[in-house]
Write a protein that holds these residues in place. Structure first.
Motif, mmCIF file in Angstrom:
data_model
loop_
_atom_site.group_PDB
_atom_site.id
_atom_site.type_symbol
_atom_site.label_atom_id
_atom_site.label_comp_id
_atom_site.label_asym_id
_atom_site.label_seq_id
_atom_site.Cartn_x
_atom_site.Cartn_y
_atom_site.Cartn_z
ATOM 1 N N VAL A 41 2.409 -1.779 -0.446
ATOM 2 C CA VAL A 41 1.340 -0.787 -0.575
ATOM 3 C C VAL A 41 0.736 -0.874 -1.974
ATOM 4 C CG1 VAL A 41 2.446 0.747 1.105
ATOM 5 C CG2 VAL A 41 2.925 1.044 -1.334
ATOM 6 N N PRO A 42 -0.424 -0.257 -2.201
ATOM 7 C CA PRO A 42 -1.043 -0.299 -3.534
ATOM 8 C C PRO A 42 -0.136 0.323 -4.592
ATOM 9 C CG PRO A 42 -2.605 0.466 -1.889
ATOM 10 C CD PRO A 42 -1.276 0.433 -1.212
ATOM 11 N N PRO A 43 -0.248 -0.100 -5.829
ATOM 12 C CA PRO A 43 0.576 0.453 -6.906
ATOM 13 C C PRO A 43 0.479 1.976 -6.966
ATOM 14 C CG PRO A 43 -0.639 -1.453 -7.697
ATOM 15 C CD PRO A 43 -1.155 -1.157 -6.323
ATOM 16 N N GLY A 44 1.637 2.609 -7.029
ATOM 17 C CA GLY A 44 1.691 4.058 -7.120
ATOM 18 C C GLY A 44 1.726 4.785 -5.790
ATOM 19 N N ALA A 45 1.437 4.084 -4.698
ATOM 20 C CA ALA A 45 1.459 4.713 -3.374
ATOM 21 C C ALA A 45 2.883 4.747 -2.831
ATOM 22 C CB ALA A 45 0.548 3.958 -2.416
ATOM 23 N N LYS A 46 3.140 5.685 -1.922
ATOM 24 C CA LYS A 46 4.452 5.811 -1.305
ATOM 25 C C LYS A 46 4.442 5.140 0.069
ATOM 26 C CE LYS A 46 5.481 10.123 -3.737
ATOM 27 N NZ LYS A 46 5.832 11.571 -3.619
ATOM 28 N N PRO A 47 5.355 4.201 0.304
ATOM 29 C CA PRO A 47 5.329 3.438 1.548
ATOM 30 C C PRO A 47 5.544 4.266 2.818
ATOM 31 C CG PRO A 47 6.707 2.355 -0.099
ATOM 32 C CD PRO A 47 6.383 3.714 -0.628
ATOM 33 N N ASP A 48 6.222 5.408 2.728
ATOM 34 C CA ASP A 48 6.612 6.140 3.934
ATOM 35 C C ASP A 48 5.424 6.480 4.825
ATOM 36 O OD1 ASP A 48 9.206 5.951 3.179
ATOM 37 O OD2 ASP A 48 9.424 8.026 2.505
ATOM 38 N N SER A 49 4.340 6.957 4.249
ATOM 39 C CA SER A 49 3.193 7.334 5.078
ATOM 40 C C SER A 49 2.556 6.119 5.744
ATOM 41 C CB SER A 49 2.155 8.077 4.239
ATOM 42 O OG SER A 49 1.687 7.258 3.179
ATOM 43 N N TYR B 31 -6.038 2.687 1.405
ATOM 44 C CA TYR B 31 -5.685 2.684 2.837
ATOM 45 C C TYR B 31 -5.064 1.361 3.278
ATOM 46 C CZ TYR B 31 -10.348 0.617 2.499
ATOM 47 O OH TYR B 31 -11.429 -0.140 2.109
ATOM 48 N N THR B 32 -4.823 0.473 2.336
ATOM 49 C CA THR B 32 -4.379 -0.881 2.667
ATOM 50 C C THR B 32 -2.873 -1.038 2.513
ATOM 51 O OG1 THR B 32 -6.491 -1.700 1.813
ATOM 52 C CG2 THR B 32 -4.761 -3.324 2.189
ATOM 53 N N SER B 33 -2.252 -1.681 3.483
ATOM 54 C CA SER B 33 -0.841 -2.057 3.412
ATOM 55 C C SER B 33 -0.689 -3.411 4.090
ATOM 56 C CB SER B 33 0.042 -1.000 4.087
ATOM 57 O OG SER B 33 -0.313 -0.843 5.445
ATOM 58 N N THR B 34 0.511 -3.888 4.240
ATOM 59 C CA THR B 34 0.737 -5.231 4.768
ATOM 60 C C THR B 34 0.035 -5.457 6.106
ATOM 61 O OG1 THR B 34 2.860 -5.379 3.632
ATOM 62 C CG2 THR B 34 2.493 -6.904 5.462
ATOM 63 N N GLY B 35 0.159 -4.507 7.015
ATOM 64 C CA GLY B 35 -0.451 -4.682 8.326
ATOM 65 C C GLY B 35 -1.954 -4.834 8.279
ATOM 66 N N SER B 36 -2.590 -4.178 7.316
ATOM 67 C CA SER B 36 -4.051 -4.229 7.187
ATOM 68 C C SER B 36 -4.551 -5.655 6.977
ATOM 69 C CB SER B 36 -4.509 -3.368 6.010
ATOM 70 O OG SER B 36 -3.865 -2.128 5.956
ATOM 71 N N LEU B 37 -3.753 -6.474 6.316
ATOM 72 C CA LEU B 37 -4.176 -7.795 5.874
ATOM 73 C C LEU B 37 -4.430 -8.766 7.008
ATOM 74 C CD1 LEU B 37 -1.594 -8.161 2.957
ATOM 75 C CD2 LEU B 37 -3.886 -7.135 2.873
ATOM 76 N N TYR B 38 -3.925 -8.450 8.202
ATOM 77 C CA TYR B 38 -4.055 -9.383 9.325
ATOM 78 C C TYR B 38 -5.456 -9.397 9.921
ATOM 79 C CZ TYR B 38 0.599 -10.698 8.435
ATOM 80 O OH TYR B 38 1.695 -11.223 7.800
ATOM 81 N N MET B 39 -6.369 -8.637 9.311
ATOM 82 C CA MET B 39 -7.792 -8.822 9.566
ATOM 83 C C MET B 39 -8.203 -10.266 9.269
ATOM 84 S SD MET B 39 -9.693 -6.013 10.390
ATOM 85 C CE MET B 39 -11.214 -5.885 9.465
ATOM 86 N N ALA B 40 -7.483 -10.932 8.387
ATOM 87 C CA ALA B 40 -7.833 -12.302 8.002
ATOM 88 C C ALA B 40 -7.922 -13.233 9.202
ATOM 89 C CB ALA B 40 -6.812 -12.838 6.997
#
Length: 422
Positions: A75-83, A371-380
């Motif tokens: 997740v972005p720096p400072g964000a909490k992964p849980d959400s 709003y970006t996390s690992t799953g978001s990246l699969y737009m590629a």
């Protein structure tokens, strides 16, 4: 004589300091810069291997019920992964499905590529079963938070792009469960921008499989997106215009697929679909010109971590064989291949287990949106749509060709750009 030697020596030192070198060194440099021109089939092999590499961790883990267990949640720096953990897995699945769907829709064959497609398709069908099974560890969240509206839409787009490969083979219970999950999305609302289109295509998918759709969500998306057209192939993403790649990430490809269903179901006049398609074709001209001679492109706007999704609109126009006359299929193939080689060969975009990392060129988590996390990246994966064209299509068989910016920067004739009114 001594003076001449000293002068020659000083001149040589001066030339070196100014960046010049002797003939042999210059010749070696020019030799090392020689461009390697691949055939279309070599390009296709590269594309298919790269898409297989990108999609495999998502699809095979989902098939094994281990996606939640094994997928990192960066997740972005400072964000909490849980959400993010509530939504990121559906993001990865929906977006990957939309990217691989045209490729997996091709018939089986005994080539290496054909075997990869068959393997991925079988795993994905198994994974879809798991994704909607409440008793499976990888049961995906369609019902909590608003984000699932977005990623269900990419799943819907995948089913619309490859119905015979990805929808029809599913068993009746899984189809019923998918339908129930999509209907559950109606309890949520999202942003007043391209999200209206997500809600619209989800309903269009339900309509396409014989379910009763919500006409309000369909009509609202249809009318507002058209109202937000600002001209010359560009839509505003909501009331305020943003200069970014959302016309390619979402708006043009999803609007065209959305309108295709509405036309087929007699809910939209064919000329409305034709206008949307013409606008996407116009936007694809800009996309082709964005690609620099070395395969780079401008890193501007929101969601730049979606990488090659920036070229989904161009890729879809190529897949539909609707490119403008002056843009030959081979020049799009070569341009997109140059982007892929620059981005995926020269940037370390995967972690040690093959998952995409937050960034544009390598690991750059500081540029990720909130709003970006690992799953978001699969737009590629959405940049790979022309793999849905068979290997004997001219997109792959025509000789290599220079794209517009490469022609322009190498003193070659190229087509002047223009403004369109539709």
């Amino acid at each position: 004589m001594v003076l001449i030697k000293r002068t020659s020596g000083m001149m040589l030192i001066l030339l070196v300091l100014l960046g010049f070198s002797n003939t042999s060194v210059y010749a070696q440099k020019k030799k090392s810069e020689k461009t390697v021109i691949n055939t279309g089939l070599q390009d296709r092999e590269y594309w298919s291997n790269l898409l297989y590499k990108m999609a495999s961790p998502v699809i095979f883990n989902l098939a094994n019920g281990t996606l939640r267990k094994n997928m990192p949640v960066e997740v972005p720096p400072g964000a909490k992964p849980d959400s993010y953990k509530k939504v990121t897995h559906l993001e990865a699945v929906g977006r990957t499905m939309a990217g691989v769907a045209p490729w997996l829709a091709l018939p089986d064959d005994n080539t290496k590529e054909g075997k990869m497609r068959k393997e991925l398709r079988a795993a994905l069908l198994k994974g879809i079963v798991n994704a909607v099974d409440p008793n499976n560890p990888d049961y995906l969240n369609f019902r909590t938070d608003a984000q699932p509206i977005v990623d269900a839409a990419y799943m819907a787009q995948a089913f619309l792009r490859a119905p015979k490969a990805l929808w029809e083979p599913l068993d009746s219970l899984t189809k019923k469960r998918v339908t129930e999950e999509f209907k559950a999305l109606r309890t949520m609302t999202g942003a007043y921008n391209n999200w209206l289109l997500f809600a619209g295509i989800n309903e269009a998918f339900l309509m396409n499989i014989g379910e009763k759709a919500d006409p309000v969500r369909i009509q609202y998306a249809q009318k507002k997106i058209n109202e937000w057209y600002v001209g010359d192939g560009w839509y505003s993403d909501g009331p305020s215009f943003s200069l970014d790649y959302y016309n390619s990430y979402v708006i043009h490809p999803m609007l065209v697929d959305f309108f295709k269903v509405l036309v087929d179901k007699k809910r939209l006049k064919p000329e409305e679909y034709d206008k949307a398609l013409k606008r996407m074709i116009r936007y694809s001209e800009f996309s082709e010109r964005f690609i620099a001679p070395d395969g780079t492109y401008p890193a501007f706007g929101r969601s730049i971590t979606y990488r090659t999704a920036a070229f989904q609109a161009l890729a879809q126009v190529a897949l539909m064989e609707k490119l403008p006359e002056y843009i030959q299929p081979a020049q799009v193939r070569c341009a997109l291949s140059a982007v892929m080689h620059r981005m995926y060969d020269q940037c370390d975009n995967f972690d040690s287990n093959g998952w995409l990392v937050l960034g544009f060129c390598g690991s750059q988590p500081m540029i990720a949106d909130g709003y970006t996390s690992t799953g978001s990246l699969y737009m590629a994966t959405l940049g790979f749509l022309p793999l849905g064209l068979s290997a004997d299509n001219k997109f792959w068989t025509d000789p290599a060709a220079d794209w517009t910016s490469k022609k322009a920067w190498n003193s070659q004739p190229f087509t002047k750009d223009y403004h369109v009114e539709y």
